[in-house]
Design a protein around this motif. Structure first.
Motif, PDB file in Angstrom:
ATOM      1  N   ASN A 164       0.864  -1.172   0.000  1.00  0.00           N
ATOM      2  CA  ASN A 164       0.000   0.000   0.000  1.00  0.00           C
ATOM      3  C   ASN A 164       0.904   1.226   0.000  1.00  0.00           C
ATOM      4  O   ASN A 164       2.124   1.097   0.076  1.00  0.00           O
ATOM      5  CB  ASN A 164      -0.956  -0.028   1.203  1.00  0.00           C
ATOM      6  N   PHE A 165       0.323   2.407  -0.079  1.00  0.00           N
ATOM      7  CA  PHE A 165       1.144   3.625  -0.154  1.00  0.00           C
ATOM      8  C   PHE A 165       1.616   4.144   1.202  1.00  0.00           C
ATOM      9  O   PHE A 165       2.544   4.954   1.271  1.00  0.00           O
ATOM     10  CB  PHE A 165       0.392   4.742  -0.889  1.00  0.00           C
ATOM     11  N   ALA A 166       1.004   3.714   2.295  1.00  0.00           N
ATOM     12  CA  ALA A 166       1.316   4.280   3.608  1.00  0.00           C
ATOM     13  C   ALA A 166       2.807   4.318   3.942  1.00  0.00           C
ATOM     14  O   ALA A 166       3.307   5.348   4.396  1.00  0.00           O
ATOM     15  CB  ALA A 166       0.516   3.561   4.693  1.00  0.00           C
ATOM     16  N   PRO A 167       3.572   3.248   3.718  1.00  0.00           N
ATOM     17  CA  PRO A 167       4.982   3.311   4.104  1.00  0.00           C
ATOM     18  C   PRO A 167       5.835   4.239   3.237  1.00  0.00           C
ATOM     19  O   PRO A 167       6.970   4.535   3.583  1.00  0.00           O
ATOM     20  CB  PRO A 167       5.464   1.870   3.973  1.00  0.00           C
ATOM     21  N   HIS A 168       5.303   4.708   2.140  1.00  0.00           N
ATOM     22  CA  HIS A 168       6.078   5.564   1.240  1.00  0.00           C
ATOM     23  C   HIS A 168       5.853   7.051   1.500  1.00  0.00           C
ATOM     24  O   HIS A 168       6.493   7.894   0.873  1.00  0.00           O
ATOM     25  CB  HIS A 168       5.726   5.248  -0.217  1.00  0.00           C
ATOM     26  N   LEU A 169       4.935   7.364   2.386  1.00  0.00           N
ATOM     27  CA  LEU A 169       4.591   8.759   2.659  1.00  0.00           C
ATOM     28  C   LEU A 169       5.555   9.353   3.670  1.00  0.00           C
ATOM     29  O   LEU A 169       6.104   8.645   4.501  1.00  0.00           O
ATOM     30  CB  LEU A 169       3.143   8.845   3.133  1.00  0.00           C
ATOM     31  N   LYS A 170       5.731  10.659   3.637  1.00  0.00           N
ATOM     32  CA  LYS A 170       6.816  11.281   4.378  1.00  0.00           C
ATOM     33  C   LYS A 170       6.847  11.002   5.870  1.00  0.00           C
ATOM     34  O   LYS A 170       7.887  10.698   6.385  1.00  0.00           O
ATOM     35  CB  LYS A 170       6.893  12.770   4.085  1.00  0.00           C
ATOM     36  N   VAL A 171       5.756  11.050   6.575  1.00  0.00           N
ATOM     37  CA  VAL A 171       5.812  10.822   8.010  1.00  0.00           C
ATOM     38  C   VAL A 171       6.102   9.361   8.317  1.00  0.00           C
ATOM     39  O   VAL A 171       6.922   9.056   9.162  1.00  0.00           O
ATOM     40  CB  VAL A 171       4.511  11.298   8.703  1.00  0.00           C
ATOM     41  N   GLN A 172       5.449   8.445   7.593  1.00  0.00           N
ATOM     42  CA  GLN A 172       5.696   7.037   7.821  1.00  0.00           C
ATOM     43  C   GLN A 172       7.140   6.665   7.493  1.00  0.00           C
ATOM     44  O   GLN A 172       7.745   5.882   8.184  1.00  0.00           O
ATOM     45  CB  GLN A 172       4.740   6.163   6.997  1.00  0.00           C
ATOM     46  N   ALA A 173       7.675   7.233   6.431  1.00  0.00           N
ATOM     47  CA  ALA A 173       9.058   6.938   6.062  1.00  0.00           C
ATOM     48  C   ALA A 173      10.001   7.394   7.169  1.00  0.00           C
ATOM     49  O   ALA A 173      10.934   6.689   7.539  1.00  0.00           O
ATOM     50  CB  ALA A 173       9.409   7.614   4.738  1.00  0.00           C
ATOM     51  N   GLU A 174       9.767   8.576   7.755  1.00  0.00           N
ATOM     52  CA  GLU A 174      10.597   9.084   8.845  1.00  0.00           C
ATOM     53  C   GLU A 174      10.456   8.206  10.082  1.00  0.00           C
ATOM     54  O   GLU A 174      11.437   7.878  10.737  1.00  0.00           O
ATOM     55  CB  GLU A 174      10.221  10.528   9.163  1.00  0.00           C
ATOM     56  N   GLN A 175       9.229   7.779  10.406  1.00  0.00           N
ATOM     57  CA  GLN A 175       9.009   6.920  11.563  1.00  0.00           C
ATOM     58  C   GLN A 175       9.699   5.574  11.379  1.00  0.00           C
ATOM     59  O   GLN A 175      10.253   5.029  12.322  1.00  0.00           O
ATOM     60  CB  GLN A 175       7.509   6.714  11.798  1.00  0.00           C
ATOM     61  N   ALA A 176       9.668   5.032  10.169  1.00  0.00           N
ATOM     62  CA  ALA A 176      10.318   3.757   9.913  1.00  0.00           C
ATOM     63  C   ALA A 176      11.827   3.853  10.104  1.00  0.00           C
ATOM     64  O   ALA A 176      12.451   2.968  10.670  1.00  0.00           O
ATOM     65  CB  ALA A 176       9.990   3.281   8.494  1.00  0.00           C
ATOM     66  N   LEU A 177      12.411   4.952   9.642  1.00  0.00           N
ATOM     67  CA  LEU A 177      13.854   5.150   9.818  1.00  0.00           C
ATOM     68  C   LEU A 177      14.211   5.274  11.301  1.00  0.00           C
ATOM     69  O   LEU A 177      15.203   4.731  11.768  1.00  0.00           O
ATOM     70  CB  LEU A 177      14.316   6.385   9.054  1.00  0.00           C
TER      71      LEU A 177
END
Length: 184
Positions: A164-177
């Motif tokens: 899905n697109f959720a992990p590619h969005l800016k806040v999710q990407a920062e949280q994942a890192l």
């Protein structure tokens, strides 16, 4: 592994832009349809705007949201047809870093059952810009409902697999890192 779906729902911050020369907030049934659907799904409406079908007004609103760290998704409604005043694709395409190639094709395919060959005249499109997913759909409540229920609802749900697109969005990407220790 961004392609693996999360098991818990993550609400996204979504802005809605209606593009119309004739509607007001009081008569904007398409924008309201998107707002109602995204909120019912558990997402957050961070802002809503309405602009004339003018390339530079559309770009100004979108650019502000693309640069806003709080906005993860922008949904636009209107201006995707073939009249002389339908300018959404021309306004949006230059702002995109990546084009979601299949979005327009998929929208026309799912619309075929509802509106027949008229689906051919939709210039629906989507893409990513600065970690923001921008999705442009036609300006009717039915088209907004179709886009949401047939495409967007699942693609904006962090639980949808295999991707899905959720992990590619800016806040999710920062949280994942941050979660994997890659950011301070």
């Amino acid at each position: 592994m961004a392609h693996l779906a999360q098991r818990s729902f993550t609400p996204l911050n979504i802005a809605v832009l209606t593009i119309s020369d004739t509607r007001t907030f009081a008569t904007d049934s398409s924008g309201q349809t998107l707002v109602d659907l995204l909120q019912a799904a558990g997402h957050v409406l961070v802002e809503r705007d309405l602009v004339k079908d003018d390339i530079y007004q559309i770009r100004a609103s979108l650019s502000r949201w693309i640069a806003d760290p709080a906005v993860q998704v922008v949904l636009t409604t209107g201006g995707t047809g073939f009249t002389v005043r339908d300018n959404t694709p021309q306004a949006v395409l230059p702002l995109l870093d990546k084009h979601v190639e299949g979005f327009g094709e998929l929208f026309r395919q799912v619309s075929l059952a509802e509106i027949g060959m008229s689906s051919l005249q939709s210039r629906a499109l989507a893409g990513m810009s600065n970690g923001v997913l921008v999705c442009c759909v036609p300006g009717s409540p039915g088209a907004c409902r179709t886009a949401w229920t047939q495409i967007l609802e699942n693609q904006l749900d962090s639980r949808t697999g295999p991707c899905n697109f959720a992990p590619h969005l800016k806040v999710q990407a920062e949280q994942a890192l941050e979660a994997c220790g890659a950011r301070p």
